[in-house]
Design an enzyme around this catalytic site. Structure first.
Site: not given
Ligand SMILES: Cc1cc2nc3c(=O)[nH]c(=O)nc-3n(C[C@H](O)[C@H](O)[C@H](O)COP(=O)(O)OP(=O)(O)OC[C@H]3O[C@@H](n4cnc5c(N)ncnc54)[C@H](O)[C@@H]3O)c2cc1C
Length: 596
Positions: A436-438
């Site tokens: 997550h978050e890139g």
């Protein structure tokens, strides 16, 4: 010793390596001193130990449930949330006049470390809320701030970030959620979002979703994306709640880890009546969201570091108390078995964990220190360096934190594989962080394709200046001479590789230069962590070298040995990675999808 964090290590990082007390000389932090900092750390440690850690396993076993009408979570989550909110930590970074504590980012990061170690899934709710509130604080109108912020700070409302859609994850420029202008100046939002953490729950009275959507007629791509506040319940200016907004929970997702945080599929505007309120200017949504995402990325790095740290401390404790086997040279079967911490291979696994997780924590605190310098105007370049390092701060802990947890399981042997011990949950929880978050891959493209070259490569120069300062100090110390020499050699390799890749990008060989970007991210991560290990070793000698106290000497010896381990065992891998990168190895690029 607490199993959440080694307090001596945290204090060493804060006060010796990152000079936290210097921050109190800045006007904004002048009300603080070492006593207030320690007070906040003690409060965080106590709340984390008393209200977060005890239900970490229970929240994992009893995932939130959705009966078609309502989500239910175990009551301990709400209790922990309330204690967190009552402590003032939800707005710790904000100004006194807004109800905050004007706490430096460095101390805030250290306080958060306790919660991430104790119970990352329950900590997810307050951390998302703080990040969402910060976006509204930075870019919202006065009316939006007055309506939502006091209630997010007090814990009545929680916040989310709603970017991802079922068909749009990494490639946010393709998102399809729509926003139709309404006569009253608000918008009607329509679309579906997926994986939204905390998207529904029974912990708070209201939820403030920050939703990315495209205003009708806006161009395709990132320039057409705007950011909206979409409350779960209609909210009056005084914070009182009206009927439900048209945001429906389509379902909960069931995950391998982080199971205490709800992961939701949300439908916006099924009845064409989902009210959204534009934040700032149309078309700047992604730019605003990046504020939250950059903060969230550093937060993800911290979470990964601390779940890794928790696993390390658990496995260390186990290894110190588990008698098994004898030394290879011992022939007497009646001799007393050794505790496994005495076996060289177990020491190897503990040293690797120590080097990853203490290095990762240092990296996250460095990022926080840069935030403080940037905000205080103490050093205008700090923001540029922070920008360069953000993909590394997100990715190194996310990649090596789960590796540390994998080793923790191995240290415990069969016990590590059972649910009787917390290390398997640590691994499952931590496995989210490279996603997550890139994702890891996206972070590597960001670093090699963009961040290195921004501001004419100034970030690289700033990083090198700091690395050289550490090398200069470390070179003067006999215990570090071998390590600094070998670090310098590998640093030269990194610099040459970076130059070769930069030239290729300049001459338009984009696919060849970026094809192996994940290797580059790993290389850069190792160089940054190697630097921080030299810095920690250098500062540990300065601080404890002359001390007669046994625990100081052991702490110092541990730091030196972990620095040795990382620089001798881990860093040399970059030589092989450099060959693949600078030689533009095409093994992966030329693989034909039909050949799989
Ligand atoms: C537990 C959990 C919580 C989450 N919480 C939130 C949240 O609160 N809010 C929110 O908005 N989202 C959230 N997400 C979504 C998360 O951010 C996405 O899963 C992530 O961005 C990846 O998107 P995707 O899953 O669609 O994967 P994809 O984008 O389909 O990627 C799949 C794989 O392809 C690779 N890939 C994709 N594009 C490229 C490319 N151009 N070049 C090279 N490789 C590429 C990726 O690196 C990855 O390995 C959460 C996800 C999970 C699992």
């Amino acid at each position: 010793m607490s199993k959440l964090i080694n307090q001596k290590d945290l204090e060493f990082l804060l006060y010796q390596v990152f000079q936290a007390e210097q921050l109190t000389e800045l006007p904004h932090y002048s009300e603080h001193d070492r006593t207030t900092f320690d007070g906040i750390l003690n409060t965080s440690s106590r709340i984390a130990e008393d209200y977060f850690a005890p239900h970490n396993a229970k929240a994992d076993e009893h995932e939130p449930q959705f009966d078609g009408e309502k989500v239910s979570t175990i009551p301990e989550v709400k209790e922990a949330w309330q204690h967190f909110a009552d402590s003032g930590l939800l707005c710790a970074r904000h100004r006194y006049e807004d109800g905050g504590m004007q706490l430096p980012s460095l101390l805030h990061m250290a306080a958060n470390a306790y919660f991430m170690s104790a119970n990352p899934s329950t900590a997810g709710y307050p951390f998302l809320t703080s990040a969402a509130a910060n976006v509204i604080h930075a870019f919202g109108s006065d009316e939006q701030k007055a309506t939502f912020l006091p209630h997010m700070f007090s814990g009545r409302f929680a916040g989310t970030m709603a970017l991802t859609e079922p068909d749009v994850g990494s490639s946010l420029g393709d998102l399809t959620t729509r926003a139709l202008p309404a006569d009253d100046g608000s918008y009607r939002i329509k679309g579906q979002k997926m994986y939204i953490s905390g998207g529904d729950q029974d912990i708070t009275e209201n939820i403030v979703h920050l939703v990315l959507a495209r205003i009708q007629g806006a161009p395709q791509g990132v320039k057409g994306i705007s950011l909206f506040i979409v409350p779960k319940f209609h909210t009056s200016a005084d914070g009182s709640l009206g009927p439900r907004n048209d945001v429906q929970l389509a379902g909960l997702l069931h995950k391998m880890g982080y199971r205490g945080t709800t992961s939701t599929v949300l439908s916006f505007g099924e009845k064409d009546d989902c009210h959204g309120y534009l934040i700032g200017e149309a078309g700047k949504g992604l730019m605003y969201m990046f504020k939250m995402m950059n903060e969230a990325r550093i937060g993800v790095g911290l979470g990964a570091a601390m779940i890794g740290y928790r696993g390390y401390l658990e496995s260390l404790d186990y290894a110190r108390n588990r008698p098994q086997g004898r030394s290879p040279a011992e022939k007497d079967p009646l001799s007393k078995p050794l505790n496994i911490v005495e076996h060289t291979d177990v020491k190897r696994m503990l040293l690797a964990q120590k080097s990853y997780v203490e290095g990762s924590l240092a990296l996250c605190l460095l990022a926080a220190r840069l935030v403080d310098e940037q905000e205080a105007g103490e050093n205008a370049d700090s923001g540029i360096l922070l920008d360069l390092l953000t993909p590394v701060v997100k990715s190194f802990p996310s990649y090596y934190g789960p590796r540390a947890n994998d080793l923790a399981i191995q240290v415990l042997g069969g016990a590590g594989y059972t649910r009787e011990y917390p290390v398997e949950q640590c691994y499952r929880d931590n496995r989210l962080n490279p996603i997550h978050e890139g994702t890891h891959g996206i972070q590597s493209l960001d670093l090699l394709g963009r961040k290195l070259w921004q501001h004419n490569g100034k970030g690289q120069q700033l990083l090198m200046a700091r690395v050289q300062a550490t090398l200069k100090s470390a070179q003067g110390k006999e215990q570090l001479s071998e390590l600094t020499a070998s670090y310098q050699k590998h640093l030269n390799t990194l610099l040459q590789t970076t130059m070769a890749l930069g030239k290729a990008l300049q001459s338009g060989q984009v696919s060849a230069a970026l094809g192996n970007s994940a290797l580059y991210l790993d290389m850069m991560g190792k160089m940054v962590i190697g630097w921080l290990w030299l810095e920690m070793a250098d500062k540990a000698i300065d601080t404890f070298g002359a001390s007669a106290a046994e625990d100081d000497q052991q702490f110092l010896a541990g730091k030196l040995q972990a620095a040795r381990y990382f620089i001798r065992w881990e860093l040399p891998e970059i030589e092989h990675q450099a060959k693949l990168l600078a030689g533009f190895d095409d093994t992966c690029t030329t693989m034909n999808p039909d050949w799989f």
